[in-house]
Design an enzyme around this catalytic site. Structure first.
Site, PDB file in Angstrom:
ATOM      1  N   ASP A 186      40.429  23.886  36.430  1.00  0.00           N
ATOM      2  CA  ASP A 186      41.240  22.742  36.694  1.00  0.00           C
ATOM      3  C   ASP A 186      42.277  22.856  35.780  1.00  0.00           C
ATOM      4  O   ASP A 186      43.460  22.158  36.112  1.00  0.00           O
ATOM      5  CB  ASP A 186      40.316  21.615  36.041  1.00  0.00           C
ATOM      6  CG  ASP A 186      39.499  21.138  37.135  1.00  0.00           C
ATOM      7  OD1 ASP A 186      39.246  21.461  38.198  1.00  0.00           O
ATOM      8  OD2 ASP A 186      38.380  20.331  36.559  1.00  0.00           O
ATOM      9  N   GLY A 187      42.311  23.748  34.649  1.00  0.00           N
ATOM     10  CA  GLY A 187      43.472  23.896  33.849  1.00  0.00           C
ATOM     11  C   GLY A 187      44.630  24.481  34.348  1.00  0.00           C
ATOM     12  O   GLY A 187      45.779  24.389  34.122  1.00  0.00           O
TER      13      GLY A 187
END
Length: 441
Positions: A186-187
């Site tokens: 997700d980063g």
């Protein structure tokens, strides 16, 4: 809800799309305010990412609707959202949000998670496919190619010579990239959002990280999936962002950055003022930092003081961010299509301070309370952490520039699939069936 507004993407005169060719995707491309916006945007000089959006003289007019500003529906130089002509009251049905292209995409930004050896082969394989098979112009961050495992690969070196490289905060690629592919967790999607302070190209995120709540695609069938995106056959979800302005007293002489990238503060200075703007996809977190005292900050909504937060801090999140830090602090989970801002206290010293959801169109402001015993600290999607002192303020509202995230199936199914697979939402052992014999007892 205010109707979606769209503006034509910036392009050279020779590349302008005829109005009759573009009319099928943007219903307001040829009229009124939208046309004037595009004229202003095309006349503006190219700016580097190192200059914040706060320095821009042109501002999008805010809507009076509590649902928040109408998001732009053009993403990067060539993509836009296919409008549904049967939408009621111009409200786009989440299941009908489709990606389309004004012109075939020619350039792609590939974002790879740094210092992850497991991503080297997928990264190389994808880049070879994009350059050799699809004849795409591939943009890669310069520090990615500085990895010894990539720079030392002689066979891959011939491919890297075809890449266009850039440096974060120094090079402006906002009008050069047609769409984005993320390899990681997700980063990587949060990082992609931070690179674009205005219109964001469509983002395709492959699940090659830990959690993968925002990364619905599996890399096993990447060739067919990327081909579908290039052909414009995909659903998208518009993930709203927060426009955050940090107004700091005495900024010029007190701001210092340590080795870890944390902005430090020195109070022995003269008066000065400066404002910096950020686009935030997940959340703004204000906390007490290293101090042992309670955080004591005032929270204003549209200019009115609504409460004082006394606790470890407060989280202001988007619907996308409601499943991140906010849910760990006890907040509800909100679908990305819901126009809202969530306010969640962090360990409040009160039994009645519950998380609340406010309309997307409001303007929030956070300041240190007069009685605060210590300063506070703020971060934006976990980055740009800095100290907030007396007289400083943080203004937060919904941005006009969402992140168009490409869906594996559609916005609704993808979200519930992530809840089930990543967060194990409502997982419980099934209750045994009650037979007719058991009912007699």
């Amino acid at each position: 809800m205010a109707s979606f507004a769209a503006s034509l993407p910036e392009m050279d005169t020779a590349e302008k799309v005829p109005m009759e060719a573009a009319s099928y995707c943007c219903s307001t491309c040829d009229g009124g305010e939208s046309a004037s916006r595009s004229r202003v945007r095309r006349s503006r000089k190219t700016r580097s990412l190192s200059t914040s959006s706060a320095s821009c003289s042109f501002e999008y007019r805010r809507t009076q609707s509590l649902h928040g500003p109408s998001p732009v529906t053009t993403f990067g130089p060539k993509a836009c959202m296919l409008q549904n002509p049967h939408a009621v009251m111009h409200i786009q049905d989440p299941a009908s949000q489709r990606l389309t292209w004004n012109k075939p995409p020619k350039s792609v930004l590939v974002i790879k998670k740094i210092r992850d050896a497991t991503l080297l082969e997928p990264f190389k394989e994808l880049c070879i496919f994009l350059t050799e098979r699809k004849s795409m112009i591939v943009y890669v961050e310069k520090k990615v190619l500085e990895d010894p495992a990539i720079s030392g690969d002689e066979n891959f070196g011939a491919i890297t010579k075809k890449f266009c490289t850039f440096r974060e905060d120094l090079d402006d690629i906002s009008n050069r990239v047609d769409f984005i592919i993320c390899l990681g967790g997700d980063g990587t999607l949060l990082y992609a959002s931070s690179l674009f302070q205005e219109s964001v190209p469509p983002v395709m995120a492959f699940h090659l990280g830990s959690l993968g709540f925002l990364t619905p695609f599996k890399f096993d069938t990447y060739q067919s999936q990327v081909t579908q995106i290039i052909e414009g056959n995909a659903a998208i979800v518009l993930r709203s962002r927060l426009k955050v302005r940090v107004h700091k007293e005495n900024w010029d002489k007190k701001a210092r950055v340590d080795d870890k990238g944390i902005i430090l503060t020195n109070r022995d200075i003269e008066n000065g003022h400066k404002a910096v703007q950020y686009q935030v996809l997940n959340e703004v977190v204000v906390d007490r930092g290293p101090s042992s005292y309670l955080s004591n900050v005032d929270l204003f909504l549209d200019g009115h003081l609504i409460t004082t937060v006394q606790g470890d801090g407060v989280i202001v999140s988007t619907p996308t961010g409601s499943t991140a830090y906010a849910v760990a602090a006890g907040a509800s989970m909100i679908h990305p299509n819901v126009p809202a801002i969530m306010i969640t206290p962090i360990c409040p010293h009160s039994l009645s301070f519950r998380p609340i959801v406010v309309p997307a169109g409001v303007e929030l402001k956070i300041m240190l309370s007069r009685d605060a015993r210590n300063t506070a600290w703020v971060s934006f999607d976990g980055r740009k952490r800095q100290e907030i002192c007396h007289g400083d303020s943080i203004t937060i509202t919904t941005s006009c520039f969402p992140v168009p995230s490409i869906c594996f199936r559609d916005p609704v199914n993808d979200w519930f699939e992530s809840l089930a697979q990543c967060l194990h939402w409502n997982v419980r052992k099934k209750q045994n069936y009650l037979s007719s014999e058991d009912e007699e007892f």
